[in-house]
Design a protein around this motif. Structure first.
Motif, PDB file in Angstrom:
ATOM      1  N   UNK A   1      75.462  24.463  23.585  1.00  0.00           N
ATOM      2  CA  UNK A   1      74.807  25.164  22.480  1.00  0.00           C
ATOM      3  C   UNK A   1      73.553  25.888  22.970  1.00  0.00           C
ATOM      4  N   UNK A   2      73.195  26.931  22.258  1.00  0.00           N
ATOM      5  CA  UNK A   2      71.949  27.641  22.553  1.00  0.00           C
ATOM      6  C   UNK A   2      70.757  26.708  22.329  1.00  0.00           C
TER       7      UNK A   2
ATOM      8  N   UNK B   1      72.682  33.397  24.469  1.00  0.00           N
ATOM      9  CA  UNK B   1      74.026  33.295  23.899  1.00  0.00           C
ATOM     10  C   UNK B   1      75.092  33.373  24.994  1.00  0.00           C
ATOM     11  N   UNK B   2      74.955  34.319  25.912  1.00  0.00           N
ATOM     12  CA  UNK B   2      75.931  34.439  27.007  1.00  0.00           C
ATOM     13  C   UNK B   2      75.933  33.190  27.878  1.00  0.00           C
TER      14      UNK B   2
ATOM     15  N   UNK C   1      61.983  25.282  29.622  1.00  0.00           N
ATOM     16  CA  UNK C   1      63.119  24.431  29.378  1.00  0.00           C
ATOM     17  C   UNK C   1      64.424  25.167  29.694  1.00  0.00           C
ATOM     18  N   UNK C   2      64.534  26.440  29.295  1.00  0.00           N
ATOM     19  CA  UNK C   2      65.747  27.218  29.537  1.00  0.00           C
ATOM     20  C   UNK C   2      66.082  27.233  31.025  1.00  0.00           C
ATOM     21  N   UNK C   3      65.098  27.529  31.838  1.00  0.00           N
ATOM     22  CA  UNK C   3      65.329  27.610  33.281  1.00  0.00           C
ATOM     23  C   UNK C   3      65.835  26.280  33.823  1.00  0.00           C
ATOM     24  N   UNK C   4      65.179  25.190  33.459  1.00  0.00           N
ATOM     25  CA  UNK C   4      65.565  23.867  33.964  1.00  0.00           C
ATOM     26  C   UNK C   4      66.984  23.497  33.550  1.00  0.00           C
ATOM     27  N   UNK C   5      67.305  23.737  32.297  1.00  0.00           N
ATOM     28  CA  UNK C   5      68.653  23.409  31.820  1.00  0.00           C
ATOM     29  C   UNK C   5      69.695  24.289  32.503  1.00  0.00           C
TER      30      UNK C   5
END
Length: 82
Positions: free
Chosen positions: A56-57, A47-48, A1-5
């Motif tokens: 938001x994280x 966070x960065x 999910x992180x990568x896609x977002x």
């Protein structure tokens, strides 16, 4: 999910994930490939990225569909979410 977002946010801001990773997140240019394969980014990287893109994280991690917490969206948006 992180990568896609992160990819989506990069496109919206007219940049690419490798440039953001190296320049703003202070990680190796190979890090996005690891994230694409399912590796979890370190918390400081999340966070960065959240600070850089103003989201938001939780959004970056797929814990919410809202880029910002309801309180930061204003009263109307917060009430609509509830």
């Amino acid at each position: 999910m992180f990568y896609d977002r992160l990819v989506t946010l990069c496109k919206l801001h007219g940049t690419n994930i490798t440039e953001v990773a190296v320049t703003h997140l202070n990680v190796a240019s190979s890090a996005p490939s690891s994230w694409k394969k399912g590796a979890s980014p370190r918390s400081d990287v999340v966070i960065r990225a959240a600070e850089h893109f103003g989201v938001s994280a939780d959004y970056l991690l797929g814990l919410t569909a809202l880029p910002l917490p309801p309180a930061s969206l204003g009263n109307e948006a917060a009430n609509a979410v509830q």
